[in-house]
Design an enzyme around this catalytic site. Structure first.
Site, PDB file in Angstrom:
ATOM      1  CB  CYS A   2      -0.894   0.044   1.227  1.00 55.28           C
ATOM      2  SG  CYS A   2      -1.944  -1.391   1.367  1.00 55.28           S
ATOM      3  CE  LYS A 681      12.202  -1.800  -5.451  1.00 58.50           C
ATOM      4  NZ  LYS A 681      12.995  -2.812  -6.190  1.00 58.50           N
TER       5      LYS A 681
HETATM    6  C1  F6R Z   1      13.135  -9.690  -6.271  1.00 54.81           C
HETATM    7  C2  F6R Z   1      12.673  -8.776  -5.277  1.00 54.81           C
HETATM    8  C3  F6R Z   1      12.228  -9.293  -3.949  1.00 54.81           C
HETATM    9  C4  F6R Z   1      12.968  -8.533  -2.852  1.00 54.81           C
HETATM   10  C5  F6R Z   1      12.457  -8.965  -1.479  1.00 54.81           C
HETATM   11  C6  F6R Z   1      13.200  -8.286  -0.357  1.00 54.81           C
HETATM   12  O1  F6R Z   1      13.444  -9.042  -7.459  1.00 54.81           O
HETATM   13  O2  F6R Z   1      12.659  -7.608  -5.489  1.00 54.81           O
HETATM   14  O3  F6R Z   1      12.450 -10.654  -3.851  1.00 54.81           O
HETATM   15  O4  F6R Z   1      14.324  -8.780  -2.980  1.00 54.81           O
HETATM   16  O5  F6R Z   1      11.094  -8.647  -1.367  1.00 54.81           O
HETATM   17  O6  F6R Z   1      13.079  -6.908  -0.442  1.00 54.81           O
HETATM   18  P1  F6R Z   1      14.027  -5.944   0.369  1.00 54.81           P
HETATM   19  O7  F6R Z   1      15.402  -6.091  -0.165  1.00 54.81           O
HETATM   20  O8  F6R Z   1      13.460  -4.588   0.158  1.00 54.81           O
HETATM   21  O9  F6R Z   1      13.942  -6.382   1.793  1.00 54.81           O
END
Ligand code: F6R
Length: 686
Positions: A2, A681
């Protein structure tokens, strides 16, 4: 997940909110909505629907809404289906209070039960809606307990009863009040509407006008009282704040909330374990889940902390902490530029971010020497090192553990953040936990950090987002310096994480200078990998693979972890089932999956050449189509992706062509590489 955007100030709010929501798209969402307080009618207008920001806002004409106060939201469904009813903003029964929320209200079932028993009606199935009803419930209760002091108040609506109050500062207008208990002193009051009864009042300063008052108890002294007129229409700004404060206090779980009410020119907000930042411009205040939505208006940002409670008006901003009371939050300047957060001439953010890597890996190696030295000392003096992360960051950690072992002879436990609780009993005050997260807001990672802190372990945070929760949690902080990564998939931040792992391993081994030199040399290699020729070659390969249902990848050592990351990239953006195995594991099961034409990527390095090539031959013998990723061609390859051999930096070099391939597959399949379905993301829920 969100996304939150809010604005209050002197500019028209709707275009700002609309643009902000567009900039938040990258976080992942399925529906979108806004609430605006109309400057013309004074009413609260809600517009929301399922779909992309552009489509929903064009259809519902967000930009037509007038007013300078508004909130907007992109929802990523957790509780309740994807529907208009479940999208935010949510309102109370009367449609006067609007809220947007990011996070999970864990006790929503109990709260909803209580609110239903009091007659509240819900329109959707989300956990968030309880917040609007809680605020309404409190405002309707008309119950204000004992208050130490009330500062300046613009106007007070109808109140059932007020207990004892020590002192009231200046008040512009008071609506109808049923009864007032004892009040020590009242400053200046502009106008008082209808008051049923007043108990004892010690002293009243100057009062401009008083409407009808039924009965007044004992009054010690009254200053000047001007004309006595009838009551004006009433509003109760501070009552709303008070109700929000109370409502937020009932919530368990994680939440970033913005709330508005018809009749009060303010936005009230709170955050706990969900991201919320403020932007400050000359013309007003912005609220958002991260800085990127308001970068084009201001780079002055206030990073809110857990339990921070914000009341923003057009010309003022108050922040206090619901636990610590008065707080002073500094205004920081964001270093990211608007251009970095825009696509420029690239078709997609994913491609732009892949192509930025020649530069971003150089920035990743530029770490504060003293911080790195302190971390090295912590590893050397501690007992037990954990790398904790999710997704691509986890793969970078896996790569890091091989590098630590290979370069520095140090053992590291790598644990998925969501599985970390199973290891908690190993944690002590001598344990060092590296928490790695691009966004710095991944709930699983933050949860693991909390667990580690409970045991007194030390935390090293590695993140790309300054001001993120993780950036504030650690004993030491290393920033990836990759600039904003907007595409849902991690590309440049993954390679930056690997570079930081190389740096730490080399620093432990006392080889940092050599490491810096080798990373510098990598610039041209990475640059060449993102050339036009390479892209065309990978586009051809993508056209061969689009019809496949399964793709497999193998490697050994650093090439195994690279295969894991490559498989994640391909599957998440092309939706083709892609899986990676350690080369040695093939014959322990996965070989059964190989049939005529099954594509198999083989990541090869000089170090493990013989064994991995013999694994590839086993696949070839069963009809598999072998694609080699290496610095030399081999007869077993049906297709060859040529990459230079960069030793311990191969995990960077070999990942990049696979990122490009994943991108080309998505484009070939007509998919949006920046926003794969069902993914977000920022994964801010457990
Ligand atoms: C893969 C991807 C996700 C993130 C995961 C961890 O391309 O983007 O697998 O790597 O959700 O996210 P962070 O690094 O933000 O903790």
């Amino acid at each position: 997940m969100c996304g939150i955007m809010g604005y209050i100030g002197t500019e028209k709010a709707s275009p700002i909110i609309s643009k902000g929501l567009k900039n938040l798209e990258y976080r992942g969402y399925d529906s979108v909505g806004v609430a605006m307080l109309s400057a013309l009618s004074g009413s609260l207008e809600i517009r929301k629907g399922v779909g992309k920001v552009d489509d929903v806002q064009n259809q519902l004409k967000f930009d037509e809404l007038d007013g300078n106060i508004g909130i907007g939201h992109t929802r990523w469904a957790t509780h309740g289906t994807v529907s208009r009813e479940n999208s935010h903003p949510h309102t109370d029964c009367a449609g006067k209070v609007a809220i947007i929320h990011n996070g999970i209200i864990e006790n929503n079932i109990e709260l909803k039960k209580m609110l239903l028993s009091k007659g509240h009606r819900f329109s959707g199935e989300t956990d968030s809606e309880v917040i609007a009803h809680l605020i309404e419930d409190r405002m309707n209760s008309g119950d204000i307990g004992s208050v130490d002091s009330i500062g300046s108040v613009d106007s007070i609506g109808s109140v059932d009863s007020i207990g004892s109050v020590d002192s009231i500062g200046s008040v512009d207008s008071v609506g109808s009040v049923d009864s007032v208990g004892s009040v020590d002193s009242v400053g200046s009051v502009d106008s008082v509407g209808f008051v049923d009864s007043v108990g004892s009042v010690d002293s009243v300063g100057s009062v401009d006008s008083v409407g009808s008052v039924d009965s007044v108890g004992f009054v010690d002294s009254v200053g000047s009282v001007g004309s006595v007129e009838s009551a004006e229409s009433t509003r109760f700004g501070s009552c709303f704040e008070d109700a929000c404060r109370w409502a937020f206090g009932q919530l368990q779980g994680s939440y970033a909330v913005l709330a508005m009410v018809e009749g009060a020119d303010e936005i009230v907000a709170v955050r706990k374990d969900s991201p919320l930042v403020l932007g400050q411009a000359d013309h007003g205040t912005f609220f958002a889940s991260d800085v990127s939505p308001f970068l084009e208006w201001t780079k002055d940002v206030i990073y809110l902390q857990n339990h921070d409670f914000v009341v923003a008006r057009k010309d003022s901003l108050r922040i206090c902490n619901l636990i610590d009371g008065e707080v002073d939050r500094p205004v920081d300047t964001v270093e990211w530029s608007v251009e970095e957060a825009r696509k420029g001439n690239f078709e997609h953010f994913m491609l732009k971010e892949i192509f930025e890597q020649a530069e971003t890996i150089q920035k990743a190696i530029q770490q504060d020497r003293e911080v790195v030295d302190r971390i090295v000392q912590m590893i050397q003096e501690g007992f037990g090192v954990f790398f904790v992360a999710c997704g691509s960051s986890y793969h970078a950690c896996m790569t890091g553990s091989y590098l630590m072992s290979k370069i520095a002879g140090v053992h590291v436990n790598v644990v998925l953040a969501s599985e970390f609780e199973n290891y908690e009993h190993f944690l002590t005050d001598r344990t060092l936990v590296f928490a790695v997260s691009q966004s710095g807001e991944t709930a699983d990672v933050l949860d693991a950090v909390k667990a580690a802190k409970r045991q007194g372990s030390k935390i090293v945070s590695i993140t790309n987002v300054m001001g993120s929760s993780l950036s504030r949690e650690g004993d030491e902080l290393l920033m990836m310096n990759s600039g904003p990564e907007i595409c849902v998939l991690s590309t440049k931040t993954y390679t930056s994480q690997v570079i930081m792992m190389v740096l730490l391993a080399c620093a432990l081994a006392g080889e940092d200078e050599d490491c810096a030199r080798r990373v510098k040399e990598l610039y041209m290699d990475v640059h060449n990998l993102t050339s036009k020729n390479m892209r065309e070659r990978l586009r051809n390969l993508a056209s061969l693979l689009v019809g496949k249902d399964h793709i497999y990848m193998i490697g050994r050592g650093l090439q195994y972890t690279t295969a894991m990351e490559a498989a994640l990239k391909v599957k998440e953006v092309s939706y083709i089932h892609t899986e990676a195995f350690a080369g040695g594991e093939l014959k322990h099961g996965p070989l059964a999956l190989i049939s005529e034409g099954t594509p198999l990527f083989v990541f090869v390095s000089r170090e493990n050449e013989d064994r991995i090539i013999s694994n590839a031959q086993e696949v070839k013998a069963r009809g598999g189509y072998v694609i080699g990723v290496s610095d030399w061609d081999n007869p077993v390859f049906d297709y060859w992706i040529k990459v230079p051999d960069c030793g311990n930096l191969n995990p960077v070099i070999q990942a990049i062509p696979l990122q490009i391939l994943a991108y080309e597959l998505a484009v070939e399949l007509g998919l949006d590489p920046d926003k794969p379905r069902n993914l977000a993301k920022c994964v801010t829920v457990l």
